[in-house]
Design a protein around this motif. Sequence first.
Motif, PDB file in Angstrom:
ATOM      1  N   MET A 152     -10.012 -50.760  -2.927  1.00 40.24           N
ATOM      2  CA  MET A 152      -9.478 -50.553  -4.274  1.00 40.24           C
ATOM      3  C   MET A 152     -10.489 -49.831  -5.170  1.00 40.24           C
ATOM      4  O   MET A 152     -11.651 -50.216  -5.237  1.00 40.24           O
ATOM      5  N   VAL A 153     -10.017 -48.787  -5.826  1.00 37.30           N
ATOM      6  CA  VAL A 153     -10.789 -48.103  -6.856  1.00 37.30           C
ATOM      7  C   VAL A 153      -9.912 -48.076  -8.101  1.00 37.30           C
ATOM      8  O   VAL A 153      -8.783 -47.591  -8.058  1.00 37.30           O
ATOM      9  N   LEU A 154     -10.425 -48.625  -9.200  1.00 34.28           N
ATOM     10  CA  LEU A 154      -9.674 -48.670 -10.458  1.00 34.28           C
ATOM     11  C   LEU A 154     -10.229 -47.647 -11.439  1.00 34.28           C
ATOM     12  O   LEU A 154     -11.444 -47.435 -11.515  1.00 34.28           O
ATOM     13  N   PHE A 155      -9.337 -47.039 -12.183  1.00 34.40           N
ATOM     14  CA  PHE A 155      -9.698 -46.060 -13.200  1.00 34.40           C
ATOM     15  C   PHE A 155      -9.061 -46.497 -14.510  1.00 34.40           C
ATOM     16  O   PHE A 155      -7.970 -47.056 -14.514  1.00 34.40           O
ATOM     17  N   GLU A 156      -9.749 -46.201 -15.610  1.00 26.60           N
ATOM     18  CA  GLU A 156      -9.213 -46.548 -16.923  1.00 26.60           C
ATOM     19  C   GLU A 156      -9.340 -45.342 -17.843  1.00 26.60           C
ATOM     20  O   GLU A 156     -10.403 -44.711 -17.914  1.00 26.60           O
ATOM     21  N   ALA A 157      -8.265 -45.020 -18.538  1.00 26.55           N
ATOM     22  CA  ALA A 157      -8.292 -43.932 -19.504  1.00 26.55           C
ATOM     23  C   ALA A 157      -9.014 -44.389 -20.764  1.00 26.55           C
ATOM     24  O   ALA A 157      -8.999 -45.577 -21.107  1.00 26.55           O
ATOM     25  N   GLU A 158      -9.636 -43.456 -21.422  1.00 27.26           N
ATOM     26  CA  GLU A 158     -10.320 -43.770 -22.675  1.00 27.26           C
ATOM     27  C   GLU A 158      -9.316 -44.392 -23.644  1.00 27.26           C
ATOM     28  O   GLU A 158      -8.186 -43.925 -23.770  1.00 27.26           O
ATOM     29  N   GLY A 159      -9.682 -45.461 -24.255  1.00 32.38           N
ATOM     30  CA  GLY A 159      -8.800 -46.155 -25.181  1.00 32.38           C
ATOM     31  C   GLY A 159      -8.055 -47.309 -24.535  1.00 32.38           C
ATOM     32  O   GLY A 159      -7.474 -48.134 -25.214  1.00 32.38           O
ATOM     33  N   GLY A 160      -8.011 -47.350 -23.214  1.00 31.29           N
ATOM     34  CA  GLY A 160      -7.442 -48.487 -22.503  1.00 31.29           C
ATOM     35  C   GLY A 160      -5.927 -48.557 -22.424  1.00 31.29           C
ATOM     36  O   GLY A 160      -5.386 -49.547 -21.945  1.00 31.29           O
ATOM     37  N   ALA A 161      -5.218 -47.515 -22.842  1.00 34.15           N
ATOM     38  CA  ALA A 161      -3.756 -47.578 -22.815  1.00 34.15           C
ATOM     39  C   ALA A 161      -3.176 -47.243 -21.443  1.00 34.15           C
ATOM     40  O   ALA A 161      -2.006 -47.524 -21.181  1.00 34.15           O
ATOM     41  N   ARG A 162      -4.008 -46.676 -20.577  1.00 31.97           N
ATOM     42  CA  ARG A 162      -3.549 -46.329 -19.236  1.00 31.97           C
ATOM     43  C   ARG A 162      -4.637 -46.641 -18.217  1.00 31.97           C
ATOM     44  O   ARG A 162      -5.818 -46.611 -18.523  1.00 31.97           O
ATOM     45  N   ALA A 163      -4.168 -46.908 -17.000  1.00 32.84           N
ATOM     46  CA  ALA A 163      -5.088 -47.162 -15.898  1.00 32.84           C
ATOM     47  C   ALA A 163      -4.441 -46.663 -14.618  1.00 32.84           C
ATOM     48  O   ALA A 163      -3.236 -46.396 -14.575  1.00 32.84           O
ATOM     49  N   ALA A 164      -5.250 -46.553 -13.579  1.00 36.57           N
ATOM     50  CA  ALA A 164      -4.752 -46.123 -12.276  1.00 36.57           C
ATOM     51  C   ALA A 164      -5.570 -46.818 -11.199  1.00 36.57           C
ATOM     52  O   ALA A 164      -6.666 -47.310 -11.450  1.00 36.57           O
ATOM     53  N   ALA A 165      -5.004 -46.853 -10.006  1.00 35.99           N
ATOM     54  CA  ALA A 165      -5.703 -47.446  -8.872  1.00 35.99           C
ATOM     55  C   ALA A 165      -5.365 -46.659  -7.619  1.00 35.99           C
ATOM     56  O   ALA A 165      -4.242 -46.204  -7.438  1.00 35.99           O
ATOM     57  N   GLU A 166      -6.374 -46.527  -6.760  1.00 39.72           N
ATOM     58  CA  GLU A 166      -6.180 -45.952  -5.433  1.00 39.72           C
ATOM     59  C   GLU A 166      -6.627 -47.008  -4.441  1.00 39.72           C
ATOM     60  O   GLU A 166      -7.629 -47.703  -4.664  1.00 39.72           O
ATOM     61  N   TYR A 167      -5.886 -47.167  -3.338  1.00 42.17           N
ATOM     62  CA  TYR A 167      -6.186 -48.252  -2.407  1.00 42.17           C
ATOM     63  C   TYR A 167      -5.520 -47.990  -1.065  1.00 42.17           C
ATOM     64  O   TYR A 167      -4.721 -47.071  -0.912  1.00 42.17           O
ATOM     65  N   MET A 168      -5.865 -48.830  -0.097  1.00 39.69           N
ATOM     66  CA  MET A 168      -5.230 -48.809   1.215  1.00 39.69           C
ATOM     67  C   MET A 168      -4.307 -50.022   1.317  1.00 39.69           C
ATOM     68  O   MET A 168      -4.699 -51.139   0.951  1.00 39.69           O
ATOM     69  N   VAL A 169      -3.101 -49.794   1.810  1.00 41.74           N
ATOM     70  CA  VAL A 169      -2.151 -50.866   2.081  1.00 41.74           C
ATOM     71  C   VAL A 169      -2.269 -51.193   3.568  1.00 41.74           C
ATOM     72  O   VAL A 169      -2.056 -50.327   4.417  1.00 41.74           O
ATOM     73  N   ASN A 170      -2.635 -52.426   3.864  1.00 39.64           N
ATOM     74  CA  ASN A 170      -2.744 -52.906   5.239  1.00 39.64           C
ATOM     75  C   ASN A 170      -1.624 -53.906   5.416  1.00 39.64           C
ATOM     76  O   ASN A 170      -1.605 -54.942   4.749  1.00 39.64           O
ATOM     77  N   GLY A 171      -0.659 -53.585   6.290  1.00 42.01           N
ATOM     78  CA  GLY A 171       0.521 -54.429   6.318  1.00 42.01           C
ATOM     79  C   GLY A 171       1.093 -54.689   7.687  1.00 42.01           C
ATOM     80  O   GLY A 171       0.720 -54.067   8.686  1.00 42.01           O
ATOM     81  N   THR A 172       2.035 -55.624   7.673  1.00 43.56           N
ATOM     82  CA  THR A 172       2.856 -55.939   8.830  1.00 43.56           C
ATOM     83  C   THR A 172       4.305 -55.930   8.363  1.00 43.56           C
ATOM     84  O   THR A 172       4.637 -56.543   7.340  1.00 43.56           O
ATOM     85  N   TYR A 173       5.146 -55.240   9.103  1.00 41.17           N
ATOM     86  CA  TYR A 173       6.573 -55.109   8.792  1.00 41.17           C
ATOM     87  C   TYR A 173       7.281 -56.306   9.423  1.00 41.17           C
ATOM     88  O   TYR A 173       7.439 -56.386  10.631  1.00 41.17           O
ATOM     89  N   LEU A 174       7.739 -57.243   8.601  1.00 43.63           N
ATOM     90  CA  LEU A 174       8.238 -58.537   9.060  1.00 43.63           C
ATOM     91  C   LEU A 174       9.732 -58.599   9.316  1.00 43.63           C
ATOM     92  O   LEU A 174      10.188 -59.230  10.274  1.00 43.63           O
ATOM     93  N   GLU A 175      10.520 -58.039   8.411  1.00 46.97           N
ATOM     94  CA  GLU A 175      11.979 -58.129   8.477  1.00 46.97           C
ATOM     95  C   GLU A 175      12.553 -56.776   8.124  1.00 46.97           C
ATOM     96  O   GLU A 175      12.110 -56.151   7.152  1.00 46.97           O
ATOM     97  N   THR A 176      13.552 -56.329   8.872  1.00 45.09           N
ATOM     98  CA  THR A 176      14.118 -55.005   8.667  1.00 45.09           C
ATOM     99  C   THR A 176      14.633 -54.856   7.232  1.00 45.09           C
ATOM    100  O   THR A 176      15.415 -55.669   6.750  1.00 45.09           O
ATOM    101  N   ASP A 177      14.154 -53.810   6.593  1.00 48.82           N
ATOM    102  CA  ASP A 177      14.583 -53.461   5.247  1.00 48.82           C
ATOM    103  C   ASP A 177      15.741 -52.479   5.410  1.00 48.82           C
ATOM    104  O   ASP A 177      15.617 -51.497   6.157  1.00 48.82           O
ATOM    105  N   PRO A 178      16.896 -52.734   4.768  1.00 51.18           N
ATOM    106  CA  PRO A 178      18.062 -51.865   4.958  1.00 51.18           C
ATOM    107  C   PRO A 178      17.723 -50.384   4.766  1.00 51.18           C
ATOM    108  O   PRO A 178      17.031 -50.010   3.824  1.00 51.18           O
TER     109      PRO A 178
END
Length: 131
Positions: free
Chosen positions: A63-89
């Motif tokens: 996770m890397v978090l970013f914040e805009a000056e003034g604090g009204a906006r933020a962003a994050a970049e990250y890796m999703v590590n997952g397991t697909y458990l149940e079929t999503d339609p």
Amino acid sequence: MSKDIVQAYFDAFNARDIDGMLACLHDDVAHHVNEGKVRIGKTAFAEFCAHMARCYDETLTEMVLFEAEGGARAAAEYMVNGTYLETDPGLPEARAQGYRLPAGSFFSIRDDRIARVVTYYNLADWIRQVS
């Protein structure tokens, strides 16, 4: 500081604590999901989280978090590590396939709460990994 509320949101996500995530959100949060409709409000967000918890087991890392000056906006970049458990339609059949996917989220902050969440990832890459 907007990074603090975003960090709390992601900490709750990784703890699988939906109530903790909801506590970080403004009552009229706008949730923009990748490849889906915008959901408005905490109730719609909670329903989405319940569906996701049923179909996917995910932990976010790098996770890397970013914040805009003034604090009204933020962003994050990250890796999703997952397991697909149940079929999503509309998606491939779930057979406990693992996946690792780069993703990003963008946030608007109002009254020290998250008022907008936008999440992006490469759906074609995810489908390739689970197919």
